[in-house]
Design an enzyme around this catalytic site. Structure first.
Site, PDB file in Angstrom:
ATOM      1  CB  ALA A  81      -0.915  -0.003   1.217  1.00 18.87           C
ATOM      2  CB  SER A 124      11.682   2.183  -5.294  1.00 20.13           C
ATOM      3  OG  SER A 124      12.027   2.761  -6.520  1.00 20.13           O
ATOM      4  CE1 TYR A 149       6.512   5.493  -4.450  1.00 19.58           C
ATOM      5  CE2 TYR A 149       8.417   5.717  -5.905  1.00 19.58           C
ATOM      6  CZ  TYR A 149       7.479   4.917  -5.270  1.00 19.58           C
ATOM      7  OH  TYR A 149       7.516   3.553  -5.441  1.00 19.58           O
ATOM      8  CE  LYS A 153       7.785   2.959  -2.124  1.00 18.92           C
ATOM      9  NZ  LYS A 153       6.819   2.069  -1.482  1.00 18.92           N
TER      10      LYS A 153
HETATM   11  P1  NAD Z   1      -0.438   0.086  -7.235  1.00 15.97           P
HETATM   12  O1  NAD Z   1      -0.868   1.503  -7.102  1.00 15.97           O
HETATM   13  O2  NAD Z   1      -0.988  -0.706  -8.361  1.00 15.97           O
HETATM   14  O3  NAD Z   1      -0.759  -0.696  -5.864  1.00 15.97           O
HETATM   15  C1  NAD Z   1      -0.764  -0.057  -4.617  1.00 15.97           C
HETATM   16  C2  NAD Z   1      -2.079  -0.434  -3.946  1.00 15.97           C
HETATM   17  O4  NAD Z   1      -2.138   0.157  -2.660  1.00 15.97           O
HETATM   18  C3  NAD Z   1      -3.311   0.062  -4.714  1.00 15.97           C
HETATM   19  O5  NAD Z   1      -4.209  -1.018  -4.858  1.00 15.97           O
HETATM   20  C4  NAD Z   1      -3.887   1.158  -3.828  1.00 15.97           C
HETATM   21  O6  NAD Z   1      -5.304   1.241  -3.950  1.00 15.97           O
HETATM   22  C5  NAD Z   1      -3.435   0.711  -2.453  1.00 15.97           C
HETATM   23  N1  NAD Z   1      -3.257   1.771  -1.453  1.00 15.97           N
HETATM   24  C6  NAD Z   1      -2.600   2.953  -1.567  1.00 15.97           C
HETATM   25  N2  NAD Z   1      -2.644   3.625  -0.403  1.00 15.97           N
HETATM   26  C7  NAD Z   1      -3.328   2.827   0.479  1.00 15.97           C
HETATM   27  C8  NAD Z   1      -3.692   2.973   1.831  1.00 15.97           C
HETATM   28  N3  NAD Z   1      -3.390   4.073   2.521  1.00 15.97           N
HETATM   29  N4  NAD Z   1      -4.382   1.975   2.426  1.00 15.97           N
HETATM   30  C9  NAD Z   1      -4.726   0.847   1.728  1.00 15.97           C
HETATM   31  N5  NAD Z   1      -4.404   0.677   0.429  1.00 15.97           N
HETATM   32  C10 NAD Z   1      -3.714   1.663  -0.186  1.00 15.97           C
HETATM   33  O7  NAD Z   1       1.151   0.070  -7.243  1.00 15.97           O
HETATM   34  P2  NAD Z   1       2.167  -1.121  -7.533  1.00 15.97           P
HETATM   35  O8  NAD Z   1       2.877  -0.786  -8.784  1.00 15.97           O
HETATM   36  O9  NAD Z   1       1.487  -2.417  -7.383  1.00 15.97           O
HETATM   37  O10 NAD Z   1       3.192  -0.895  -6.345  1.00 15.97           O
HETATM   38  C11 NAD Z   1       3.177  -1.672  -5.152  1.00 15.97           C
HETATM   39  C12 NAD Z   1       4.279  -1.176  -4.251  1.00 15.97           C
HETATM   40  O11 NAD Z   1       5.524  -1.301  -4.921  1.00 15.97           O
HETATM   41  C13 NAD Z   1       4.162   0.292  -3.859  1.00 15.97           C
HETATM   42  O12 NAD Z   1       4.601   0.426  -2.535  1.00 15.97           O
HETATM   43  C14 NAD Z   1       5.126   0.975  -4.787  1.00 15.97           C
HETATM   44  O13 NAD Z   1       5.608   2.189  -4.251  1.00 15.97           O
HETATM   45  C15 NAD Z   1       6.221  -0.070  -4.896  1.00 15.97           C
HETATM   46  N6  NAD Z   1       7.042   0.038  -6.109  1.00 15.97           N
HETATM   47  C16 NAD Z   1       6.447  -0.007  -7.332  1.00 15.97           C
HETATM   48  C17 NAD Z   1       7.218   0.115  -8.476  1.00 15.97           C
HETATM   49  C18 NAD Z   1       6.584   0.115  -9.853  1.00 15.97           C
HETATM   50  O14 NAD Z   1       7.251   0.495 -10.813  1.00 15.97           O
HETATM   51  N7  NAD Z   1       5.350  -0.328 -10.030  1.00 15.97           N
HETATM   52  C19 NAD Z   1       8.613   0.252  -8.367  1.00 15.97           C
HETATM   53  C20 NAD Z   1       9.189   0.263  -7.095  1.00 15.97           C
HETATM   54  C21 NAD Z   1       8.389   0.158  -5.970  1.00 15.97           C
END
Ligand code: NAD
Ligand code: UDP
Length: 336
Positions: A81, A124, A149, A153
């Protein structure tokens, strides 16, 4: 005994949920659906043949967390999240610090009250800033983030390290993802960005499906073989499988374990476009635009630590990533 996936309906969360269930693990999801849809969970049910237990709730909501922890026997949490749009984080820093850091602190407090001191954190490559050395190892300098952001992290990593140092009942697995792309090979779950995509692959697939006219390539004058930015793209199913390994790692009581997750191979923007066109037989119109503020030339990791100590190695290559991203987009042109 269940694993709690916060943000489990999101892009990486839904793929991880699928891999965990297929691996015989029991999981519960909580998500506030701020950037996802319950439909993703229905699709996971379809893929796994299992009913998903989920709560629509926010990680900042202590009462909701108390209820989840009292209704389930949760020992481990994977915390997906988070708000994750880099540009938006510059416009709305308070919202990012409050949601990502404030929310996670509440979650950690409820966890320790319930004796569930095993945590996997989605970090990340952004914590490395403009890397001093390539390939990036876990020891490279960190903490020179260029946006709020990234700072969330980096600050959370520090908080987790300090908490584990003070109380060695905690186990923290910190995973630094490079650039996840691709989708489940079934085409049933995938990345579903709200509005105009910020990231390269969803932009390419939306151009391919005709929702956007052309791709802007942000800069062709970087110090890279073809001048465009080089990144370590990683198939989301490989990334999901790394989380299954992270759960196994937690069960060895590692204390604090940190590692990079990437393939160790860098590809440029132009190489990704070309591979996408070749593999899928579609044309991606593009034009060269100025560099995007805050971007770096080259970023790819050393995946050695993950291989040796997490027992994980990426299996899919760039062609499969392009194939599966397109398979998802063309079967779901408007997302879920
Ligand atoms: P995403 O936005 O698809 O998934 C994040 C989920 O968290 C969403 O379903 C959103 O509704 C939920 N969410 C956000 N805030 C919330 C809260 N306060 N309470 C409950 N739910 C909440 O993103 P993702 O790409 O699946 O990323 C997942 C994790 O990986 C995140 O922490 C992101 O920062 C990290 N990340 C992603 C990437 C990327 O490129 N996709 C790279 C590095 C790190
Ligand atoms: N990029 C691009 N056009 C876009 C989006 C991204 O040329 O519309 C480039 C960006 O400059 C970088 C690479 O694609 O070199 C990957 O960007 P992305 O935002 O996907 O991930 P980042 O590594 O920046 O987190």
């Amino acid at each position: 005994m269940s694993i709690l996936l916060t943000g489990g309906a999101g892009y990486i969360g839904s793929h991880t949920l699928t891999e965990l269930i297929n691996g015989g693990y029991d999981a519960v999801v909580m998500d506030n659906f701020s950037n996802s849809s319950p439909k993703a969970l229905e699709r996971v049910e379809e893929l796994t043949g299992k009913k998903i237990r989920y709560y629509e709730a926010d990680i900042s909501d202590r009462n909701a967390l108390e209820k989840i922890f009292s209704e389930n026997d949760i020992r481990e949490v994977i915390n997906f999240a988070s708000l994750k749009a880099v540009g938006e984080s510059v416009e709305k820093p308070w919202e990012y610090y409050n949601n990502n850091i404030g929310g996670t602190l509440t979650l950690l407090d409820v966890m320790r009250r319930h004796g569930a001191k095993n945590f996997v954190f989605s970090s990340s490559a952004t914590v490395y800033g403009d890397p001093a050395v390539i390939p990036i190892t876990e020891e490279c300098p960190k903490g020179t983030c260029t946006n709020p952001y990234g700072w969330t992290k980096w600050m959370l990593e520090q908080i987790l390290i300090d908490m584990q140092k003070a109380d060695n009942e905690w186990n923290m697995v910190i995973l630094r993802y490079f650039n996840p792309i691709g989708a489940h090979p079934s085409g049933r779950i995938g990345e579903n960005p709200n509005g105009r995509p910020n990231n390269l692959m969803p932009f390419i697939t939306q151009v391919a499906v005709g929702k956007l006219p052309e791709l802007g390539v942000f800069g062709n004058d970087y110090d890279t073989p073809d001048g465009t930015g080089v990144r370590d793209y990683l198939h989301v199913v490989d990334l999901a499988r790394a989380h299954v390994k992270a759960i196994d790692k937690l069960r060895e009581n590692p204390g604090c374990f940190i590692c990079n997750l990437g393939t160790g191979q860098g590809y440029s923007v132009m190489e990704l476009i070309k591979t996408f066109e070749e593999v899928n037989g579609v044309k991606i119109p593009y034009s060269i635009k100025p560099r995007r503020a805050g971007d770096i030339a080259t970023c790819y990791c050393s995946p050695e630590k993950a291989e040796k100590e997490l027992n994980w190695k990426a299996q899919f290559g760039i062609a499969e990533m392009c194939r599966d991203s397109w398979n998802w987009q063309k079967n779901n042109p408007d997302g879920y």
